[in-house]
Write a protein that holds these residues in place. Sequence first.
Motif, short mmCIF file in Angstrom:
data_model
loop_
_atom_site.label_atom_id
_atom_site.label_comp_id
_atom_site.label_asym_id
_atom_site.label_seq_id
_atom_site.Cartn_x
_atom_site.Cartn_y
_atom_site.Cartn_z
N GLY A 1 0.82 -1.21 0.00
CA GLY A 1 0.00 0.00 0.00
C GLY A 1 0.85 1.26 0.00
N ARG A 2 1.94 1.25 0.79
CA ARG A 2 2.83 2.42 0.80
C ARG A 2 3.51 2.59 -0.54
N LEU A 3 3.94 1.49 -1.15
CA LEU A 3 4.60 1.58 -2.46
C LEU A 3 3.64 2.12 -3.52
N VAL A 4 2.40 1.67 -3.49
CA VAL A 4 1.41 2.15 -4.45
C VAL A 4 1.17 3.64 -4.24
N THR B 1 4.17 5.54 -5.49
CA THR B 1 4.21 5.53 -6.96
C THR B 1 3.19 6.51 -7.53
N GLU B 2 1.98 6.51 -6.96
CA GLU B 2 0.97 7.46 -7.43
C GLU B 2 1.41 8.89 -7.19
N ARG B 3 2.01 9.14 -6.02
CA ARG B 3 2.47 10.50 -5.70
C ARG B 3 3.58 10.91 -6.66
N ASP B 4 4.52 9.99 -6.96
CA ASP B 4 5.60 10.30 -7.90
C ASP B 4 5.06 10.55 -9.30
N ASP B 5 4.05 9.74 -9.70
CA ASP B 5 3.45 9.95 -11.01
C ASP B 5 2.79 11.32 -11.10
N LEU B 6 2.09 11.72 -10.03
CA LEU B 6 1.47 13.04 -10.03
C LEU B 6 2.52 14.14 -10.09
N ALA B 7 3.62 13.97 -9.36
CA ALA B 7 4.68 14.98 -9.36
C ALA B 7 5.33 15.05 -10.75
N ASN B 8 5.57 13.90 -11.38
CA ASN B 8 6.17 13.90 -12.72
C ASN B 8 5.24 14.55 -13.74
N ARG B 9 3.95 14.25 -13.62
CA ARG B 9 2.99 14.84 -14.54
C ARG B 9 2.90 16.35 -14.34
N ALA B 10 2.93 16.80 -13.09
CA ALA B 10 2.88 18.23 -12.80
C ALA B 10 4.13 18.92 -13.33
#
Length: 85
Positions: free
Chosen positions: A48-51, A54-63
């Motif tokens: 759950g922490r890894l997911v 990963t979602e937070r990193d994806d949002l940061a990369n997209r931003a």
Amino acid sequence: MNTSLTRAPQHTASALSFPAVETRLGLLDRLSLRLGLWLLTRAAARVGRLVHRTERDDLANRAALERSQREAQWQRQALLSRPPL
């Protein structure tokens, strides 16, 4: 009397029931079950922490990508809006 709609006889094996044997678990069994449950919950929490990460990193990369695109677009607009020398 109509006998064609009578119920078929039930299977005799389904009527057999085995007595429930109740045995208590030993100390080692209980400890191993607790350890297994603890390991499963720990692994689920880690996933759950890894997911989440990963979602937070994806949002940061997209931003960051959107921000760089907006900056490039703003610089193009700024260059086009300047009067020629």
